[in-house]
Design an enzyme around this catalytic site. Structure first.
Site, mmCIF file in Angstrom:
data_model
loop_
_atom_site.group_PDB
_atom_site.id
_atom_site.type_symbol
_atom_site.label_atom_id
_atom_site.label_comp_id
_atom_site.label_asym_id
_atom_site.label_seq_id
_atom_site.Cartn_x
_atom_site.Cartn_y
_atom_site.Cartn_z
ATOM 1 N N CYS A 1 -25.761 0.534 -1.529
ATOM 2 C CA CYS A 1 -25.872 1.732 -2.375
ATOM 3 C C CYS A 1 -26.006 2.992 -1.517
ATOM 4 O O CYS A 1 -26.899 3.080 -0.679
ATOM 5 C CB CYS A 1 -27.066 1.601 -3.320
ATOM 6 S SG CYS A 1 -27.188 3.027 -4.420
ATOM 7 N N LYS B 1 -24.678 -8.106 -0.257
ATOM 8 C CA LYS B 1 -23.569 -7.164 -0.477
ATOM 9 C C LYS B 1 -23.812 -5.987 0.445
ATOM 10 O O LYS B 1 -24.865 -5.342 0.386
ATOM 11 C CB LYS B 1 -23.593 -6.722 -1.943
ATOM 12 C CG LYS B 1 -22.822 -5.460 -2.263
ATOM 13 C CD LYS B 1 -21.435 -5.780 -2.754
ATOM 14 C CE LYS B 1 -20.625 -4.528 -3.018
ATOM 15 N NZ LYS B 1 -21.175 -3.669 -4.039
ATOM 16 N N ASN C 1 -14.286 -6.052 -0.744
ATOM 17 C CA ASN C 1 -14.513 -5.097 -1.842
ATOM 18 C C ASN C 1 -14.147 -3.681 -1.407
ATOM 19 O O ASN C 1 -14.274 -3.324 -0.244
ATOM 20 C CB ASN C 1 -15.986 -5.172 -2.279
ATOM 21 C CG ASN C 1 -16.395 -4.030 -3.206
ATOM 22 O OD1 ASN C 1 -17.251 -3.226 -2.874
ATOM 23 N ND2 ASN C 1 -15.792 -3.953 -4.363
ATOM 24 N N GLY C 2 -13.701 -2.913 -2.396
ATOM 25 C CA GLY C 2 -13.429 -1.492 -2.169
ATOM 26 C C GLY C 2 -11.968 -1.145 -2.339
ATOM 27 O O GLY C 2 -11.116 -1.672 -1.615
ATOM 28 N N GLY D 1 -14.651 -3.220 -8.693
ATOM 29 C CA GLY D 1 -15.558 -2.383 -9.470
ATOM 30 C C GLY D 1 -14.797 -1.405 -10.344
ATOM 31 O O GLY D 1 -14.413 -1.707 -11.478
ATOM 32 N N ARG D 2 -14.539 -0.218 -9.785
ATOM 33 C CA ARG D 2 -13.950 0.856 -10.593
ATOM 34 C C ARG D 2 -12.570 0.496 -11.134
ATOM 35 O O ARG D 2 -12.209 0.878 -12.244
ATOM 36 C CB ARG D 2 -13.878 2.139 -9.747
ATOM 37 C CG ARG D 2 -15.262 2.652 -9.358
ATOM 38 C CD ARG D 2 -15.171 3.611 -8.196
ATOM 39 N NE ARG D 2 -14.524 2.999 -7.061
ATOM 40 C CZ ARG D 2 -13.931 3.659 -6.074
ATOM 41 N NH1 ARG D 2 -13.938 4.962 -6.073
ATOM 42 N NH2 ARG D 2 -13.354 3.007 -5.078
HETATM 43 C C1 LIG Z 1 -21.052 3.731 -11.138
HETATM 44 C C2 LIG Z 1 -21.204 2.667 -10.061
HETATM 45 C C3 LIG Z 1 -22.336 1.842 -10.063
HETATM 46 C C4 LIG Z 1 -22.506 0.857 -9.064
HETATM 47 N N1 LIG Z 1 -23.623 0.043 -9.081
HETATM 48 C C5 LIG Z 1 -23.739 -0.946 -8.157
HETATM 49 C C6 LIG Z 1 -24.856 -1.850 -8.167
HETATM 50 O O1 LIG Z 1 -25.747 -1.741 -9.011
HETATM 51 N N2 LIG Z 1 -24.920 -2.828 -7.216
HETATM 52 C C7 LIG Z 1 -23.930 -2.974 -6.267
HETATM 53 O O2 LIG Z 1 -24.010 -3.889 -5.430
HETATM 54 N N3 LIG Z 1 -22.880 -2.130 -6.226
HETATM 55 C C8 LIG Z 1 -22.765 -1.141 -7.144
HETATM 56 N N4 LIG Z 1 -21.687 -0.279 -7.088
HETATM 57 C C9 LIG Z 1 -20.701 -0.414 -5.984
HETATM 58 C C10 LIG Z 1 -19.563 -1.334 -6.386
HETATM 59 O O3 LIG Z 1 -20.045 -2.667 -6.546
HETATM 60 C C11 LIG Z 1 -18.488 -1.376 -5.303
HETATM 61 O O4 LIG Z 1 -19.018 -1.822 -4.088
HETATM 62 C C12 LIG Z 1 -17.833 -0.017 -5.077
HETATM 63 O O5 LIG Z 1 -17.614 0.689 -6.283
HETATM 64 C C13 LIG Z 1 -16.492 -0.183 -4.337
HETATM 65 O O6 LIG Z 1 -15.654 -1.057 -5.035
HETATM 66 P P1 LIG Z 1 -14.487 -0.525 -6.027
HETATM 67 O O7 LIG Z 1 -13.580 0.335 -5.203
HETATM 68 O O8 LIG Z 1 -13.832 -1.790 -6.517
HETATM 69 O O9 LIG Z 1 -15.157 0.267 -7.124
HETATM 70 C C14 LIG Z 1 -21.510 0.705 -8.055
HETATM 71 C C15 LIG Z 1 -20.379 1.546 -8.084
HETATM 72 C C16 LIG Z 1 -20.213 2.520 -9.055
HETATM 73 C C17 LIG Z 1 -18.969 3.399 -9.016
#
Ligand SMILES: Cc1cc2nc3c(=O)[nH]c(=O)nc-3n(C[C@H](O)[C@H](O)[C@H](O)COP(=O)(O)O)c2cc1C
Length: 275
Positions: free
Chosen positions: A30, A69, A129-130, A153-154
């Protein structure tokens, strides 16, 4: 779990262990300043010695699945080599890597090369991830890293069909191609579902929450949908704008616009370079 204080994390792990959980995952990713300032989440990556002690204590106390993570480091990606030594040492059951540093937040491409090095070094499954926004970015991330899987995620908020699209790609069948009307159904379901889980429902606050979530969905879609939605204040306005733009056929483009700030740098994952 997210935190820094070892006794508190041990107590939480013990409480979680009384529930029918699949496992316990520690958040080292985070980037929120309020979290990092307290040396939790990604903030823990600044202190490898302390992290070593923390992981050792948790591993000893958690009899079931214990996964991590992480980001690549706090300030620079090459911090990852030192972190990897710590992750290797504690026999964790899985490692998910958001391939950016905390300092990079969401504003750079990911660095698949470091994820690949973890795949080679770790005994447990490594998840990449990412910036996975569609089949091409995800399949390329797997090709570049040989990771055991992807965390999305997103891209999954934007396109919840992404999971069945991957299943189809792995099974060599045609992936589903959702239409604007499918997207409308999804947005309405999201509206209802998030309303149900809200402890004290306030209509105007709910519209604001939906607008935040929908930013990932509407970004780059054709027309004024994104622009109009940002100005919606009431549930009536919200629903009217969604109906105007989504009550139609036509296949939705899942990929965000190139150069997007909200999905920054995904286009390099789609190319064949390591980064
Ligand atoms: C709004 C938001 C909330 C998130 N909350 C968490 C969380 O609670 N725990 C966690 O491990 N990652 C959290 N993430 C990170 C995502 O798990 C991920 O690592 C990050 O968004 C990159 O992946 P993506 O490009 O697929 O979104 C959050 C991301 C976003 C955008």
């Amino acid at each position: 779990m997210i935190g820094r204080d070892i006794p508190s994390l041990l107590r939480t792990a013990s409480e979680l262990g009384k529930l029918p959980i699949a496992g316990i995952d520690l958040n080292l990713g985070c980037p929120a300043p309020i979290v990092c300032r307290k040396d939790a989440g990604g903030g823990l990556l600044r202190n490898p010695q302390y992290l070593d002690q923390l992981l050792g204590s948790l591993r000893e106390a958690i009899p079931g699945y214990f996964t991590v993570k992480t980001r690549l480091g706090y300030g620079a990606p090459d911090e990852f080599n030192g972190l990897l030594e710590i992750f290797k040492k504690h026999g964790i059951d899985g490692l998910t890597i958001h391939g950016r540093t905390v300092a990079e937040r969401y504003q750079t491409p990911v660095h698949p090369h470091f994820v690949q090095s973890a795949v080679l070094e770790m005994e447990c499954p490594v998840i990449a991830n990412g910036n996975v926004v569609d089949l091409e970015t995800g399949l390329n991330y797997l090709r570049k890293t040989a990771a055991a899987g992807l965390m999305i995620g997103r891209g999954a908020i934007r396109n919840p069909w992404i999971f069945t699209q991957f299943q189809a790609a792995f099974a060599n069948t045609a992936p589903p191609t959702p239409t604007y009307r499918d997207l409308w159904d999804y947005v309405m379901e999201l509206y209802e579902e998030l309303a149900r889980e809200t402890r004290k429902f306030v209509a105007l606050a709910h519209v604001q929450r939906m607008k935040k979530t929908l930013a990932y969905i509407t970004h780059g879609l054709e027309g004024d949908f994104e622009f109009e939605l940002r100005r919606a204040k009431t549930p009536e306005e919200f629903h009217r704008i969604c109906k105007t733009h989504l009550d139609r056929g036509g296949i939705i483009p899942v990929r965000p616009p190139v150069g997007s700030k909200l999905f920054c740098g995904f286009e390099t994952l789609a190319r064949n370079e390591m980064g």
